[in-house]
Design an enzyme around this catalytic site. Structure first.
Site, PDB file in Angstrom:
ATOM      1  CE  LYS A  68      -0.533  49.103  27.540  1.00  0.00           C
ATOM      2  NZ  LYS A  68      -0.411  50.292  28.420  1.00  0.00           N
ATOM      3  NE  ARG A 112      -3.456  53.612  28.621  1.00  0.00           N
ATOM      4  CZ  ARG A 112      -3.695  52.860  29.692  1.00  0.00           C
ATOM      5  NH1 ARG A 112      -3.780  53.410  30.896  1.00  0.00           N
ATOM      6  NH2 ARG A 112      -3.825  51.570  29.570  1.00  0.00           N
ATOM      7  CG  HIS A 139       7.026  56.550  36.000  1.00  0.00           C
ATOM      8  ND1 HIS A 139       8.076  57.190  35.377  1.00  0.00           N
ATOM      9  CD2 HIS A 139       6.186  56.144  35.010  1.00  0.00           C
ATOM     10  CE1 HIS A 139       7.877  57.165  34.070  1.00  0.00           C
ATOM     11  NE2 HIS A 139       6.744  56.535  33.817  1.00  0.00           N
ATOM     12  CD  GLN A 140       1.186  57.269  34.650  1.00  0.00           C
ATOM     13  OE1 GLN A 140       1.964  56.478  34.139  1.00  0.00           O
ATOM     14  NE2 GLN A 140       0.646  58.269  33.966  1.00  0.00           N
ATOM     15  CG  ASN A 161       3.761  59.078  48.050  1.00  0.00           C
ATOM     16  OD1 ASN A 161       2.820  58.429  47.583  1.00  0.00           O
ATOM     17  ND2 ASN A 161       5.020  58.696  47.924  1.00  0.00           N
ATOM     18  CB  SER A 201       1.190  50.460  44.168  1.00  0.00           C
ATOM     19  OG  SER A 201       1.945  51.145  43.205  1.00  0.00           O
ATOM     20  CG  MET A 221      -6.062  58.712  37.814  1.00  0.00           C
ATOM     21  SD  MET A 221      -7.420  58.407  36.659  1.00  0.00           S
ATOM     22  CE  MET A 221      -6.538  57.734  35.262  1.00  0.00           C
ATOM     23  N   GLY A 222      -5.100  54.852  40.404  1.00  0.00           N
ATOM     24  CA  GLY A 222      -4.151  53.782  40.734  1.00  0.00           C
ATOM     25  C   GLY A 222      -4.746  52.385  40.697  1.00  0.00           C
ATOM     26  CE  LYS A 228      -2.262  47.870  41.828  1.00  0.00           C
ATOM     27  NZ  LYS A 228      -1.824  48.552  40.603  1.00  0.00           N
TER      28      LYS A 228
HETATM   29  P1  NAD Z   1       5.407  53.786  41.173  1.00  0.00           P
HETATM   30  O1  NAD Z   1       5.898  52.470  41.666  1.00  0.00           O
HETATM   31  O2  NAD Z   1       6.345  54.710  40.495  1.00  0.00           O
HETATM   32  O3  NAD Z   1       4.765  54.589  42.426  1.00  0.00           O
HETATM   33  C1  NAD Z   1       3.918  53.940  43.349  1.00  0.00           C
HETATM   34  C2  NAD Z   1       3.216  54.964  44.212  1.00  0.00           C
HETATM   35  O4  NAD Z   1       2.364  54.284  45.139  1.00  0.00           O
HETATM   36  C3  NAD Z   1       4.165  55.805  45.063  1.00  0.00           C
HETATM   37  O5  NAD Z   1       3.566  57.055  45.304  1.00  0.00           O
HETATM   38  C4  NAD Z   1       4.253  54.984  46.347  1.00  0.00           C
HETATM   39  O6  NAD Z   1       4.655  55.785  47.465  1.00  0.00           O
HETATM   40  C5  NAD Z   1       2.806  54.554  46.485  1.00  0.00           C
HETATM   41  N1  NAD Z   1       2.617  53.329  47.248  1.00  0.00           N
HETATM   42  C6  NAD Z   1       3.313  52.163  47.126  1.00  0.00           C
HETATM   43  N2  NAD Z   1       2.808  51.241  47.971  1.00  0.00           N
HETATM   44  C7  NAD Z   1       1.765  51.836  48.617  1.00  0.00           C
HETATM   45  C8  NAD Z   1       0.851  51.401  49.611  1.00  0.00           C
HETATM   46  N3  NAD Z   1       0.883  50.172  50.082  1.00  0.00           N
HETATM   47  N4  NAD Z   1      -0.091  52.299  50.049  1.00  0.00           N
HETATM   48  C9  NAD Z   1      -0.134  53.555  49.555  1.00  0.00           C
HETATM   49  N5  NAD Z   1       0.712  54.018  48.612  1.00  0.00           N
HETATM   50  C10 NAD Z   1       1.647  53.163  48.156  1.00  0.00           C
HETATM   51  O7  NAD Z   1       4.151  53.456  40.260  1.00  0.00           O
HETATM   52  P2  NAD Z   1       3.448  54.393  39.151  1.00  0.00           P
HETATM   53  O8  NAD Z   1       4.028  54.080  37.824  1.00  0.00           O
HETATM   54  O9  NAD Z   1       3.454  55.794  39.639  1.00  0.00           O
HETATM   55  O10 NAD Z   1       1.973  53.785  39.160  1.00  0.00           O
HETATM   56  C11 NAD Z   1       1.135  53.960  40.294  1.00  0.00           C
HETATM   57  C12 NAD Z   1      -0.064  53.051  40.170  1.00  0.00           C
HETATM   58  O11 NAD Z   1      -0.854  53.428  39.051  1.00  0.00           O
HETATM   59  C13 NAD Z   1       0.271  51.572  39.976  1.00  0.00           C
HETATM   60  O12 NAD Z   1      -0.503  50.832  40.891  1.00  0.00           O
HETATM   61  C14 NAD Z   1      -0.149  51.273  38.551  1.00  0.00           C
HETATM   62  O13 NAD Z   1      -0.608  49.949  38.391  1.00  0.00           O
HETATM   63  C15 NAD Z   1      -1.271  52.275  38.349  1.00  0.00           C
HETATM   64  N6  NAD Z   1      -1.500  52.654  36.938  1.00  0.00           N
HETATM   65  C16 NAD Z   1      -2.782  52.793  36.529  1.00  0.00           C
HETATM   66  C17 NAD Z   1      -3.040  53.157  35.219  1.00  0.00           C
HETATM   67  C18 NAD Z   1      -4.451  53.350  34.754  1.00  0.00           C
HETATM   68  O14 NAD Z   1      -4.680  53.487  33.549  1.00  0.00           O
HETATM   69  N7  NAD Z   1      -5.414  53.407  35.644  1.00  0.00           N
HETATM   70  C19 NAD Z   1      -1.973  53.369  34.329  1.00  0.00           C
HETATM   71  C20 NAD Z   1      -0.669  53.276  34.794  1.00  0.00           C
HETATM   72  C21 NAD Z   1      -0.436  52.921  36.117  1.00  0.00           C
END
Ligand code: NAD
Length: 323
Positions: A68, A112, A139-140, A161, A201, A221-222, A228
Site C-alpha cells: 500500500k 481493514r 472518521h474511523q 470523545n 489521535s 486502535m488509534g 501516540k
Molecule cells: P479523525 O481525525 O477523523 O478523528 C480523530 C479522533 O481523535 C476524533 O475522535 C478526535 O476528537 C480525537 N482526537 C483528536 N485529537 C485528540 C487528542 N489530542 N486527544 C484525544 N483525542 C483526540 O481520525 P480517524 O480517521 O478517525 O483516525 C483516528 C486515529 O486512528 C488516527 O490517529 C489514525 O492514525 C489512527 N488509525 C489507526 C489505524 C490502525 O490500523 N491502527 C488505521 C487507521 C487510523
C-alpha cells in the site's frame, strides 16, 4: 492487470467481507506463513507538508504479494475538498512479479482497521458482553463501531470523545443498529463497558487503569506512531496483551509506553493470530482484562485488496488493462 477504483470499493466490499481476510492473515502471520516488510514513511516537506510511505508484505498462504502506497496530505480537504488520507494498493503475482491489480486504498484502510478490532472482540471479549464503550468519534470510529456491533449481542453503546460535538456520528451508527447511545464520562465508560474500542489521535493517556472493570476487553486502535497513546501504561500491566504484530506493538503501538517504562516485557505480548490458530488459549477467565494493541499492518491491506478484486471480478466490475 485489474483496476478497482476507490469509488467502487464500498459497494463491492462490506465490513463483513473484510472480516475473514483480516482474521486469516493474522493467523498466517502467527504461523510464520506471512510477513510484513519494513515500513517506509517519509516527510515530503514543501507546501503540502505531506507524509508518504509504503507498507508491504507477502502472504505465502494467501498467495498475496504487494504494497500500500500513500500517506497523509494535511491540506487536501481545505485546498481541494478531497480527503487528507490518500492510499492505493498494488498487488503482484508472487510467481512472476507481474502486477495483477491496482485498488483504491482509502475505504479499504477503514474496512481493514474495523475488521481488526472486530476480530479481537470475536476471539477475546466475554461471550456475555452487553455494553460497548467507544473512545473517539472521528472518521474511523463509525467503522469500528459498525464492525464491533456484529460480534456480540450488545444492548447499548456508550461513548466519550475529546470533542463531544462529534459523538452524534456514533449515535447515528447505534441508532442504525437499533441500539441506544449515551455520552458518558470516562469513569462511567470504564465501569459500564464490557468491550471498549479506542480510536483517537491522542498523544496522552485517556483511559486510566483504575477506571476499567475486571473482565473488560479493550481494543486500542488509534496508536500507530511513536509518541501516540490512548490508555495509561499501567493498564497494559493489568491486562493480558494481544496484538496484530509484536514488532510494531512495542515500537509504534500502545505497548511502546509500557515497554519503555519497564511495566511489561515484549515476551508478554501475544499475537492475536495465535489465538485464532488455537495455539494460545485467549481469555482465561471472566475477570481477566484483555487488551488488543491494533497497530495496523500492510498484510491487512493486501488481504482486503485481494478480496475486493475477487468480488469485482464476480460482479463484472473489474476494469482490465494491459501493462
Ligand atoms: P479523525 O481525525 O477523523 O478523528 C480523530 C479522533 O481523535 C476524533 O475522535 C478526535 O476528537 C480525537 N482526537 C483528536 N485529537 C485528540 C487528542 N489530542 N486527544 C484525544 N483525542 C483526540 O481520525 P480517524 O480517521 O478517525 O483516525 C483516528 C486515529 O486512528 C488516527 O490517529 C489514525 O492514525 C489512527 N488509525 C489507526 C489505524 C490502525 O490500523 N491502527 C488505521 C487507521 C487510523
Amino acid at each position: 492487470m485489474i483496476i478497482v477504483p476507490e469509488a467502487a470499493c464500498p459497494a463491492l466490499l462490506s465490513l463483513e467481507d473484510a472480516f475473514e481476510p483480516v482474521e486469516q492473515v493474522f493467523a498466517a502471520m502467527a504461523r510464520g506463513d506471512a510477513e510484513n516488510f519494513p515500513v517506509v514513511r517519509e516527510a515530503l516537506g514543501g507546501a503540502e507538508e505531506a507524509l508518504y510511505g509504503f507498507k508491504g508484505g507477502y502472504d505465502r498462504a494467501g498467495e498475496t504479494l504487494g504494497l500500500k502506497a500513500g500517506g497523509y496530505w494535511p491540506h487536501n480537504l481545505e485546498r481541494r475538498n478531497i480527503t487528507n488520507h490518500q492510499s492505493t494498493v498494488y498487488l503482484f503475482d508472487p510467481a512472476t512479479g507481474r502486477p495483477t491489480a491496482m485498488i483504491g486504498g482509502n475505504y479499504l484502510t477503514a474496512a481493514r482497521t474495523a475488521a481488526s478490532s472486530a476480530v479481537s472482540i470475536k476471539h477475546l471479549a466475554r461471550a456475555d458482553s452487553k455494553v460497548l464503550g467507544m473512545i473517539g468519534a472521528g472518521h474511523q470510529a463509525a467503522f469500528q463501531l459498525r464492525a464491533a456491533l456484529r460480534q456480540r449481542a450488545f444492548e447499548r453503546v456508550i461513548g466519550w470523545n475529546l470533542h463531544p460535538e462529534m459523538l452524534a456520528r456514533l449515535a447515528d451508527v447505534a441508532k442504525e443498529a437499533g441500539l441506544p447511545f449515551e455520552e458518558v464520562d470516562l469513569d462511567r465508560l470504564g465501569q459500564e463497558a464490557d468491550v471498549i474500542v479506542s480510536i483517537t489521535s491522542s498523544f496522552a493517556p485517556i483511559l486510566k487503569a483504575a477506571q476499567v472493570k475486571p473482565g473488560t476487553h479493550i481494543a486500542c486502535m488509534g496508536t500507530d506512531t511513536k509518541g501516540k497513546q490512548e490508555v495509561e501504561a499501567a493498564l497494559l500491566a493489568r491486562a493480558t496483551v494481544f496484538t496484530d504484530e509484536v514488532a510494531q506493538s512495542v515500537t509504534i503501538g500502545e505497548a511502546q509506553h509500557a515497554i519503555a517504562e519497564g511495566l511489561i516485557t515484549e515476551a508478554a505480548i501475544n499475537p492475536i493470530g495465535a489465538v485464532i490458530n488455537g495455539t494460545h488459549p485467549g481469555r482465561s477467565s471472566a475477570e481477566e482484562i484483555t487488551l488488543f494493541d491494533g497497530t495496523g499492518v500492510g498484510l491487512q491491506d493486501l488481504a482486503v485488496a485481494a478480496k475486493v478484486v475477487e468480488l469485482a471480478k464476480t460482479a463484472g466490475k473489474a476494469i482490465e488493462v494491459e501493462v
